[in-house]
Structure formats: structure tokens, C-alpha cells
Design an enzyme around this catalytic site. Structure first.
Site, PDB file in Angstrom:
ATOM      1  NE  ARG A  86     -12.971   7.063  -0.581  1.00 48.54           N
ATOM      2  CZ  ARG A  86     -11.762   7.406  -0.103  1.00 48.54           C
ATOM      3  NH1 ARG A  86     -11.177   8.505  -0.516  1.00 48.54           N
ATOM      4  NH2 ARG A  86     -11.153   6.641   0.769  1.00 48.54           N
ATOM      5  CG  ASN A 118      -8.248   0.069   5.680  1.00 48.62           C
ATOM      6  OD1 ASN A 118      -7.451   0.206   4.750  1.00 48.62           O
ATOM      7  ND2 ASN A 118      -8.735  -1.108   6.008  1.00 48.62           N
ATOM      8  CG  HIS A 140      -2.747   6.386   5.145  1.00 47.70           C
ATOM      9  ND1 HIS A 140      -2.705   5.420   4.160  1.00 47.70           N
ATOM     10  CD2 HIS A 140      -1.451   6.645   5.457  1.00 47.70           C
ATOM     11  CE1 HIS A 140      -1.436   5.105   3.901  1.00 47.70           C
ATOM     12  NE2 HIS A 140      -0.664   5.831   4.680  1.00 47.70           N
ATOM     13  CB  CYS A 148      -9.488  24.176  10.110  1.00 49.95           C
ATOM     14  SG  CYS A 148      -9.145  25.831   9.468  1.00 49.95           S
ATOM     15  CB  CYS A 171     -12.364  26.937  10.076  1.00 48.40           C
ATOM     16  SG  CYS A 171     -11.830  26.975  11.787  1.00 48.40           S
ATOM     17  CB  CYS A 174      -9.195  30.595  11.127  1.00 48.68           C
ATOM     18  SG  CYS A 174      -9.035  29.117  10.113  1.00 48.68           S
ATOM     19  CD  GLU A 239      -3.887  -8.762  -6.895  1.00 51.40           C
ATOM     20  OE1 GLU A 239      -4.668  -9.337  -7.666  1.00 51.40           O
ATOM     21  OE2 GLU A 239      -3.579  -7.569  -6.987  1.00 51.40           O
TER      22      GLU A 239
HETATM   23  C1  BJW Z   1      -7.724  -8.271  -0.645  1.00 56.73           C
HETATM   24  C2  BJW Z   1      -9.122  -8.406  -0.744  1.00 56.73           C
HETATM   25  C3  BJW Z   1      -9.729  -9.360   0.086  1.00 56.73           C
HETATM   26  C4  BJW Z   1      -8.481  -6.860  -2.137  1.00 56.73           C
HETATM   27  N1  BJW Z   1      -8.997 -10.101   0.925  1.00 56.73           N
HETATM   28  N2  BJW Z   1      -7.018  -9.023   0.175  1.00 56.73           N
HETATM   29  C5  BJW Z   1       9.258   5.733  -0.757  1.00 56.73           C
HETATM   30  C6  BJW Z   1       9.328   5.205  -2.031  1.00 56.73           C
HETATM   31  C7  BJW Z   1       8.482   5.665  -3.041  1.00 56.73           C
HETATM   32  C8  BJW Z   1       7.557   6.677  -2.794  1.00 56.73           C
HETATM   33  C9  BJW Z   1       7.481   7.197  -1.534  1.00 56.73           C
HETATM   34  C10 BJW Z   1       8.339   6.741  -0.538  1.00 56.73           C
HETATM   35  N3  BJW Z   1       8.031   7.412   0.590  1.00 56.73           N
HETATM   36  C11 BJW Z   1       7.006   8.266   0.341  1.00 56.73           C
HETATM   37  C12 BJW Z   1       6.668   8.179  -0.956  1.00 56.73           C
HETATM   38  C13 BJW Z   1       5.584   8.959  -1.634  1.00 56.73           C
HETATM   39  C14 BJW Z   1       4.202   8.373  -1.386  1.00 56.73           C
HETATM   40  C15 BJW Z   1       4.175   6.935  -1.902  1.00 56.73           C
HETATM   41  O1  BJW Z   1       4.232   5.965  -1.183  1.00 56.73           O
HETATM   42  N4  BJW Z   1       4.017   6.803  -3.207  1.00 56.73           N
HETATM   43  C16 BJW Z   1       3.987   5.483  -3.854  1.00 56.73           C
HETATM   44  C17 BJW Z   1       2.576   5.175  -4.300  1.00 56.73           C
HETATM   45  C18 BJW Z   1       4.946   5.499  -5.003  1.00 56.73           C
HETATM   46  N5  BJW Z   1       3.846   8.436   0.011  1.00 56.73           N
HETATM   47  C19 BJW Z   1       3.371   9.548   0.550  1.00 56.73           C
HETATM   48  O2  BJW Z   1       3.209  10.566  -0.102  1.00 56.73           O
HETATM   49  C20 BJW Z   1       3.041   9.526   2.028  1.00 56.73           C
HETATM   50  N6  BJW Z   1       3.619  10.642   2.660  1.00 56.73           N
HETATM   51  C21 BJW Z   1       4.940  10.702   2.915  1.00 56.73           C
HETATM   52  O3  BJW Z   1       5.653   9.744   2.775  1.00 56.73           O
HETATM   53  O4  BJW Z   1       5.365  11.940   3.392  1.00 56.73           O
HETATM   54  C22 BJW Z   1       6.766  12.196   3.337  1.00 56.73           C
HETATM   55  C23 BJW Z   1       7.149  12.431   1.881  1.00 56.73           C
HETATM   56  C24 BJW Z   1       6.418  13.311   1.121  1.00 56.73           C
HETATM   57  C25 BJW Z   1       6.768  13.511  -0.222  1.00 56.73           C
HETATM   58  C26 BJW Z   1       7.820  12.794  -0.784  1.00 56.73           C
HETATM   59  C27 BJW Z   1       8.525  11.888  -0.016  1.00 56.73           C
HETATM   60  C28 BJW Z   1       8.190  11.709   1.332  1.00 56.73           C
HETATM   61  C29 BJW Z   1       1.544   9.677   2.247  1.00 56.73           C
HETATM   62  C30 BJW Z   1       0.758   8.521   1.747  1.00 56.73           C
HETATM   63  C31 BJW Z   1      -0.720   8.794   1.931  1.00 56.73           C
HETATM   64  C32 BJW Z   1      -1.597   7.746   1.268  1.00 56.73           C
HETATM   65  N7  BJW Z   1      -2.930   8.219   1.200  1.00 56.73           N
HETATM   66  C33 BJW Z   1      -3.959   7.350   0.665  1.00 56.73           C
HETATM   67  C34 BJW Z   1      -5.287   8.131   0.590  1.00 56.73           C
HETATM   68  C35 BJW Z   1      -5.897   8.305   2.007  1.00 56.73           C
HETATM   69  C36 BJW Z   1      -7.100   9.147   1.981  1.00 56.73           C
HETATM   70  C37 BJW Z   1      -8.264   8.501   1.259  1.00 56.73           C
HETATM   71  O5  BJW Z   1      -8.685   7.380   1.597  1.00 56.73           O
HETATM   72  O6  BJW Z   1      -8.780   9.133   0.346  1.00 56.73           O
HETATM   73  O7  BJW Z   1      -4.089   6.192   1.496  1.00 56.73           O
HETATM   74  S1  BJW Z   1      -3.563   6.661  -0.936  1.00 56.73           S
HETATM   75  C38 BJW Z   1      -4.283   5.077  -0.641  1.00 56.73           C
HETATM   76  O8  BJW Z   1      -3.259   4.063  -0.640  1.00 56.73           O
HETATM   77  C39 BJW Z   1      -4.820   5.145   0.809  1.00 56.73           C
HETATM   78  C40 BJW Z   1      -4.440   3.783   1.330  1.00 56.73           C
HETATM   79  O9  BJW Z   1      -4.406   3.792   2.750  1.00 56.73           O
HETATM   80  C41 BJW Z   1      -3.097   3.536   0.691  1.00 56.73           C
HETATM   81  C42 BJW Z   1      -2.693   2.091   0.651  1.00 56.73           C
HETATM   82  O10 BJW Z   1      -3.577   1.362  -0.117  1.00 56.73           O
HETATM   83  P1  BJW Z   1      -3.917  -0.146   0.290  1.00 56.73           P
HETATM   84  O11 BJW Z   1      -4.589  -0.174   1.594  1.00 56.73           O
HETATM   85  O12 BJW Z   1      -2.702  -0.972   0.161  1.00 56.73           O
HETATM   86  O13 BJW Z   1      -5.020  -0.499  -0.814  1.00 56.73           O
HETATM   87  P2  BJW Z   1      -4.831  -0.997  -2.323  1.00 56.73           P
HETATM   88  O14 BJW Z   1      -6.116  -0.741  -3.017  1.00 56.73           O
HETATM   89  O15 BJW Z   1      -3.607  -0.471  -2.913  1.00 56.73           O
HETATM   90  O16 BJW Z   1      -4.620  -2.562  -2.185  1.00 56.73           O
HETATM   91  C43 BJW Z   1      -5.639  -3.438  -1.751  1.00 56.73           C
HETATM   92  C44 BJW Z   1      -5.009  -4.809  -1.567  1.00 56.73           C
HETATM   93  O17 BJW Z   1      -5.971  -5.662  -0.976  1.00 56.73           O
HETATM   94  C45 BJW Z   1      -4.563  -5.463  -2.890  1.00 56.73           C
HETATM   95  O18 BJW Z   1      -3.276  -6.022  -2.697  1.00 56.73           O
HETATM   96  C46 BJW Z   1      -5.621  -6.566  -3.111  1.00 56.73           C
HETATM   97  O19 BJW Z   1      -5.074  -7.722  -3.738  1.00 56.73           O
HETATM   98  C47 BJW Z   1      -6.020  -6.878  -1.697  1.00 56.73           C
HETATM   99  N8  BJW Z   1      -7.403  -7.365  -1.543  1.00 56.73           N
HETATM  100  N9  BJW Z   1      -9.609  -7.589  -1.693  1.00 56.73           N
HETATM  101  C48 BJW Z   1      -7.671  -9.971   0.931  1.00 56.73           C
HETATM  102  N10 BJW Z   1     -11.097  -9.589   0.038  1.00 56.73           N
HETATM  103 ZN    ZN Z   2      -9.514  27.161  11.259  1.00 57.68          ZN
END
Ligand code: BJW
Ligand code: ZN
Length: 265
Positions: A86, A118, A140, A148, A171, A174, A239
């Protein structure tokens, strides 16, 4: 078909609604823009859950195998291989008209704030190219940082890092394994940054939500903070999303086409 750099077809937006939202933006003292993977889709960055010009990353990979601390503990080579791929892919992408319209919009006024989920740097690149001060808060983390896993120190890295090959990076202080500087599922977001984002959402007269599926929390909860505080929410997405029924106005279509219409018009 490689649509990188091209705009995707989208329906003609309602002119009256565009005018109305332009008016709201003009009168708003504070505007928050929340972006997700969809804003970078037309730059060639794959989204997570599809809906863009390419299949979503999760169509090809399972998140629990790649974007969790457990996955990294189980198979760091696999996870580094994915992030290395990526980094190279995203490092070759350039901002599109949506990033540029936001940067221009903020250059001409005060009170515009940007929070992104992003991990790419396309908002920064657009701001740099256009002399804008609109720098995003990265909820994120960043694809172009190493952290590390032992002592937590972080470094900026070149887009085309050598990771994913043995031996895995360690690292210098460490000797623990390095990991990508992103936030995985189950990990806490930086508490200070989340506080800032929540305060911006609370103060915003208008929150513009662009290209996010609204499924991943806590970021997905920010527009509701604005709504509960009496502000307006406007959504731009290819959408409908879970936010759509609550938004004051929704423009369905490509961000690279719609944001210049909305913000430059
Ligand atoms: C267009 C387009 C164009 C396309 N024009 N539009 C409450 C309820 C339920 C669950 C939870 C909750 N609170 C926390 C959770 C757990 C979890 C969570 O949310 N899970 C759900 C999925 C169910 N959240 C977490 O774990 C977070 N941590 C946390 O809350 O800590 C405390 C905690 C821990 C444990 C339990 C409870 C609490 C951390 C979340 C970290 C997300 N990480 C990622 C990966 C980042 C690293 C990497 O890049 O590899 O972040 S996952 C991925 O999703 C990435 C993104 O930033 C994130 C959001 O995605 P995004 O940006 O919305 O993309 P898509 O692909 O989903 O959507 C694209 C959109 O664009 C679509 O709608 C298309 O239609 C549109 N589109 N082309 C306009 N041209
Ligand atoms: Zn370290």
C-alpha cells in the site's frame, strides 16, 4: 479499467440545493470537513469497503487478518507485506479535484477544519501545491510512519519503504519490531486528537462529510455530535450511508466532481 486521475460519472446535482448549501457555508463561522477513503478513490487509492473506482481492500483481504494488533502478533511478515504494497501504491497517487477544492476553499477563509480517517497524505499535498494552510488531523494515523511496538517511538518513512522483506524492521533503541503508524481495529485513537475532533464537530455550524461509509467508530459518530449541537450536516458520497437519513442535504456522486461544484461555485 484504470480510471486513475479521471472523474467518475455521477448524476447532475440539484442546482437549488447546491446554492442553498453554498449559502450555509458562507454564513457558517465554523465548518468541519470529515473525509474518508472515498475522497481519495479517484486518485487511485483503493477504498476499504468498495464503492469506488476499484474493488475495496476488504473485498480481497480480511480485516481481522491484516488490520488488528492480533494479526500483527500472529504474522508480522504478512501484515508488513500488505502495508509495504500500500505504501508503494499510495506513494504514487496524487491529489484529485476534491482534495484541491477543499484546499482552495480553506485558503480563502477562516474557521475551516479538516479531520480525516485517511492514512494517505493527499490533503497535505493538495494544500502544499495550492498554498493553503488546510492541514488534516489524521484520526487513524499515517501510512508513512513507522512506530516501535515496544517503546512507541515514531518515525516518518519514505513512501517506498523496504518492509515486508526479511528481516523485519526493528527499533534502533529497544530492538522491538516496528509496525505501521496507523490505528487498527480494537486500538484506541489518540485521546487528545479525538477530543479536538469532537470539539470541532460540536462547534461546527456545518459538518461536510465526504466519502466515508460511516461504519467505523468513533469517527462515524462525529457528524451526530454536530447534529446534537444544532449544526447542519451535508453529505457527499457515491451511495447512501447510515448517516444519509439524518443529513440536512445529501449529494450522491463523485467527490472529485461534486466538491469543486459545491465549494468553488
Ligand atoms: C466515494 C467515492 C467517490 C467511494 N466519491 N464517495 C461502536 C459501535 C460498534 C463498534 C465500535 C464502536 N466503537 C468502536 C467500535 C469497534 C471498531 C468499529 O468501529 N467497528 C465497526 C466496523 C463495527 N472501532 C475501533 O476498533 C476503533 N477503536 C476504538 O474504538 O477503540 C476503543 C474500542 C476498542 C475496542 C472495542 C470498543 C472500543 C479503531 C478503528 C480503526 C479503523 N482503522 C482502519 C484501518 C486504518 C489503517 C489502514 O489504513 O490500514 O481505518 S479500518 C478502515 O475503515 C480505515 C478507515 O479509515 C476506516 C473507515 O473507512 P472509510 O474511510 O469510511 O472507507 P470505506 O471504504 O468504508 O468507505 C468508502 C466510502 O466512500 C463508501 O461509502 C463509498 O460509497 C464512498 N466512495 N468512492 C464519493 N469517488
Ligand atoms: Zn523501541
Amino acid at each position: 479499467m484504470d480510471l486513475r486521475g479521471e472523474e467518475m460519472p455521477s448524476p447532475e446535482p440539484n442546482g437549488e440545493e447546491l446554492q442553498e448549501v453554498r449559502g450555509w457555508l458562507l454564513e457558517a463561522e465554523s465548518v468541519l470537513v470529515l473525509t474518508g477513503a472515498g475522497i481519495s478513490a479517484e486518485s487511485g487509492v483503493p477504498t476499504f469497503r468498495g464503492g469506488g473506482v476499484e474493488p475495496g481492500l476488504w473485498d480481497r483481504y480480511r480485516p481481522e487478518e491484516l488490520a488488528t494488533p492480533e494479526a500483527f502478533a500472529r504474522d508480522p511478515e504478512l501484515v508488513w507485506g500488505w502495508y509495504s504494497w500500500r505504501r508503494t501504491l499510495v506513494g504514487d497517487c496524487r491529489p484529485n479535484p476534491a482534495h484541491e477544492a477543499l484546499a482552495r476553499f480553506a485558503a480563502g477563509r477562516r474557521g475551516v477544519h479538516l479531520v480525516t480517517q485517511n492514512v494517505d497524505h493527499l490533503h497535505e499535498e493538495a494544500a502544499r501545491n495550492l498554498g493553503s494552510s488546510l492541514l488534516p488531523l489524521h484520526l487513524h494515523g499515517s501510512l508513512f510512519r513507522d512506530r516501535c511496538s515496544g517503546c512507541g517511538k515514531e518515525w516518518d518513512v519514505q513512501p517506498k519503504g523496504p518492509h515486508g522483506t526479511m528481516p523485519l524492521p526493528r527499533c534502533e533503541s529497544c530492538h522491538s519490531l516496528l509496525r505501521p503508524g496507523v490505528v487498527w481495529f480494537g486500538e484506541m485513537l489518540d485521546a487528545g486528537e479525538l477530543d479536538v475532533a469532537a470539539r470541532l464537530a460540536q462547534q461546527a455550524a456545518l459538518t461536510l462529510v465526504v466519502g466515508t461509509s460511516g461504519l467505523v467508530y468513533p469517527a462515524a459518530g462525529l457528524p451526530r455530535v454536530t447534529l446534537e449541537a444544532g449544526g447542519r450536516v451535508v453529505e457527499v458520497n457515491l451511495e447512501p450511508t447510515p448517516l444519509t437519513p439524518q443529513a440536512h442535504r445529501v449529494f450522491l456522486g463523485s467527490a472529485a466532481r461534486l466538491l469543486p461544484l459545491l465549494l468553488d461555485g
